[in-house]
Motif scaffolding. Structure first.
Motif, mmCIF file in Angstrom:
data_model
loop_
_atom_site.group_PDB
_atom_site.id
_atom_site.type_symbol
_atom_site.label_atom_id
_atom_site.label_comp_id
_atom_site.label_asym_id
_atom_site.label_seq_id
_atom_site.Cartn_x
_atom_site.Cartn_y
_atom_site.Cartn_z
ATOM 1 N N ARG A 314 0.907 -1.180 0.179
ATOM 2 C CA ARG A 314 -0.029 -0.073 -0.213
ATOM 3 C C ARG A 314 0.779 1.134 0.040
ATOM 4 N N VAL A 315 1.933 1.081 0.831
ATOM 5 C CA VAL A 315 2.883 2.289 0.675
ATOM 6 C C VAL A 315 3.383 2.739 -0.798
ATOM 7 N N LEU A 316 3.769 1.567 -1.458
ATOM 8 C CA LEU A 316 4.309 1.839 -2.714
ATOM 9 C C LEU A 316 3.175 2.231 -3.735
ATOM 10 N N ALA A 317 1.783 1.568 -3.555
ATOM 11 C CA ALA A 317 0.998 2.044 -4.387
ATOM 12 C C ALA A 317 0.571 3.451 -4.224
ATOM 13 N N ALA A 318 0.807 4.051 -2.847
ATOM 14 C CA ALA A 318 0.343 5.353 -2.879
ATOM 15 C C ALA A 318 1.478 6.184 -3.423
ATOM 16 N N ALA A 319 2.709 5.738 -3.184
ATOM 17 C CA ALA A 319 3.729 6.789 -3.919
ATOM 18 C C ALA A 319 3.697 6.544 -5.290
ATOM 19 N N GLY A 320 3.172 5.657 -5.921
ATOM 20 C CA GLY A 320 3.261 5.418 -7.298
ATOM 21 C C GLY A 320 2.193 6.060 -7.746
ATOM 22 N N SER A 321 1.081 6.486 -7.043
ATOM 23 C CA SER A 321 0.009 7.182 -7.684
ATOM 24 C C SER A 321 0.188 8.749 -7.938
#
Lengths: 395, 395
Positions: A314-321
């Motif tokens: 979830r942390v990476l998904a947030a960063a990637g958005s």
């Protein structure tokens, strides 16, 4: 202490009856001599009447006082609200025997309710009579859903005629917090002598690294206001921008803002944990700030931290958005001090150790993008069922 | 029915063991003849391996099948994950006796876990043997935290050799939903004959007004994927862009997308209410869309709706926090059909009536900006304690 820690500042706080539960709701901070002022305020298109009047007054000249009420945002009440705000400020200025432009006003609470004018005018004599070394009482009177008062004080090495320069600060605001120019309400006082332009610059730089990097719920208030008053009572040589003294003062002001920011994040509505997100190795400062704030603001990251759940995807998904440069294979992520992702894939660690560390009250999320030299830190809090309860009922 | 409602499509859904609880987790949709395909996918910088492979295959040519698994996002597993994905798609293509480029793959679930390859390859024979009019089974097999399957079917007046053109659709995705190019997973089938460029254009236009206007938690997935397959089995004259037939088809596709969007919003994680935000009178389409989505995405607005609380100031604060043209004195706001704000101030109505209406399962928020001719509608849901519980535990 806090806002009354620097020389030449007095404050008071009391219950005027704006809050139906009888809690303190009116604060006043007064400088004994005219003070340089700098402020940043919300970018919201709907601004509180208090803020509109303060922004007019801030256009030029020195300031003597700031009145702050909690329990009512004094916002979106049309012409009646604006006229009442002008009357209240004029009445306080007359009582203080200063020009009306030297008085500022900030409000926080529910939007769309007229202030109870007579309660406030009725309370002004006691508020004035109570002025003294009551920074704490003032900090308590600006609270809404805050659980604790946020205060700060600090002494810098900048020697003046009467000793070192002092800074004091108080802040409130635990929900409706999203960074954009400024957030929540904060009043910072200092007895430093400083040029007005240097004060504005120091505030802007400090806010960029502190209040602007704070998020509780990605909602933005109509009333956000950060004010710094510098009255020169320390008697130091007047600080000019670009000098070594300026750097010392700016660092002290930034530390004050960062400390208040951490207090605000830790006391976010319903929050049980402080989340600190450090992004490094970014291609630009804008990328670093954007990604740090997005991670700190993600409902899914916040829920995960609340549940002490190591769902780092979830942390990476947030960063990637974010619209920011990222190359997945260069990214490294540490969660609560434990490496979890690098070189494009998961790092097999000890899940029990990670879960243990996620139980702590302060969770650090460290993301290295491996692309450049820029970094930024954002401050947030976990999302709990209590946040929802508070905001289902708040009215 | 749903995706198997148009002629020439078969589907199946089953439990392959990806989900530890034994629920259905593998779906297959196959067109009996090569189908034109158009797709939109997440803008996230971290993309699932399934999506990366599908995007390669989508570059040209017709398609025959899409495999979808739930329970595992097949994302951020490095080279091993990507290679396994290619093997799985190749194996399915071989079994279907079609070129590998004609097979697409979509995944949803937790990030950072390798797919259990042998379970999927072991399940493929049963999945293929089960192909039939099983659109509902497929819709169930793509669910994660969804409470109900989302399905749609529709017949247009566009007559073909074998009767009217049909559309069918299924979708999943109740959390990690934020509009940006596309959201969640949706598969739409149609037996229309249509040119590839017209299909792409119709999908893009439809998604702009539907999935792109959906928000559950402002978090963006790494796996979002919207796919439409058109196999021409209806035998209608091939639809070209800019013709009356195109307009009929585009409207039908948009209605399908809007209907699935409403189903997704109503079943948002933990949601009890559907929120529909209509913004009118905007100075630009961009302003209208931006404001509608911001209101629908505001944690404070969502909490307020959950609590049936008429704290309308939060709606305006959310609107005002956008970089969009707003003049407070021109704004009019209706909440659940009750006017609450106009001409710069509150409208004194019947608070009991407003509270009553806020108890309903579908809440309409209507904001008229009074500045121009543009409008937009966004879809969201309330924020409940259940959302937090689901996402504290999800792993």
């Amino acid at each position: 202490m806090s806002v009354t820690y620097p020389r030449g500042f007095r404050a008071s706080g009391m219950s005027s009856g704006i809050k139906e539960n009888g809690r303190p709701d009116l604060a006043l901070v007064v400088s004994d001599r005219p003070a340089r002022a700098a402020a940043l305020s919300t970018a919201n298109r709907f601004k509180a009447a208090s803020l509109l009047v303060s922004l007019e007054h801030l256009r030029r000249g020195e300031k003597r006082a700031v009145l702050i009420n909690s329990g009512n945002a004094n916002c979106l009440n049309g012409r009646a609200g604006l006229e009442m705000t002008r009357r209240l400020v004029a009445e306080l200025a007359a009582a203080l025997q200063v020009p009306v432009e030297e008085v500022l006003f900030a409000s926080t609470g529910k939007i769309g309710l007229l202030l109870p004018e007579s309660k406030i005018t009725g309370a002004l004599p006691s508020l004035l009579a109570g002025l003294g070394d009551h920074g704490h009482a003032a900090a308590e009177a600006i609270m809404t859903t805050d659980r604790v008062a946020k205060e700060y004080r600090f002494e810098t090495g900048l020697a003046g005629r009467t000793g070192p320069v002092r800074l004091g600060g108080m802040a409130k605001g635990v929900g409706m917090i999203r960074p954009e120019l400024a957030t929540m309400i904060a009043v910072i006082t200092t007895d430093a002598a400083i040029e007005a332009s240097a004060l504005r610059q120091a505030l802007k730089e400090s806010v960029q690294e502190s209040f602007n990097m704070l998020t509780v719920d990605e909602d933005q208030s109509t009333n956000d206001f950060v004010l710094v008053l510098a009255n020169g009572a320390a008697g130091n040589p007047r600080i000019k921008a670009g000098t070594p003294a300026y750097a010392v003062f700016r660092d002290a002001l930034r530390d004050c803002c960062v400390d208040l920011t951490r207090q605000l994040a830790a006391d976010g509505e319903g929050a049980e944990k402080l989340i600190v997100v450090k992004v490094g190795g970014a291609w630009s400062l804008r990328d670093a700030r954007r990604i740090a704030r997005r991670i700190a603001g993600s409902s899914l990251v916040k829920s995960m931290i609340s549940g002490s759940n190591p769902n780092w995807g979830r942390v990476l998904a947030a960063a990637g958005s974010c619209a920011a440069r990222i190359r997945p294979e260069k990214v490294r992520l540490d969660l609560a001090g434990v490496p979890v992702f690098a070189a494009g894939e998961k790092i097999a660690g000890d899940p029990a150790e990670l879960r243990n560390r996620l139980e702590k009250k302060e969770i650090m999320i460290e993301l290295d993008l491996g692309l450049g030299a820029f970094s930024a830190t954002a401050y947030g809090c976990d999302l709990t069922e209590e946040y929802v309860r508070i905001n289902q009922e708040y009215s």
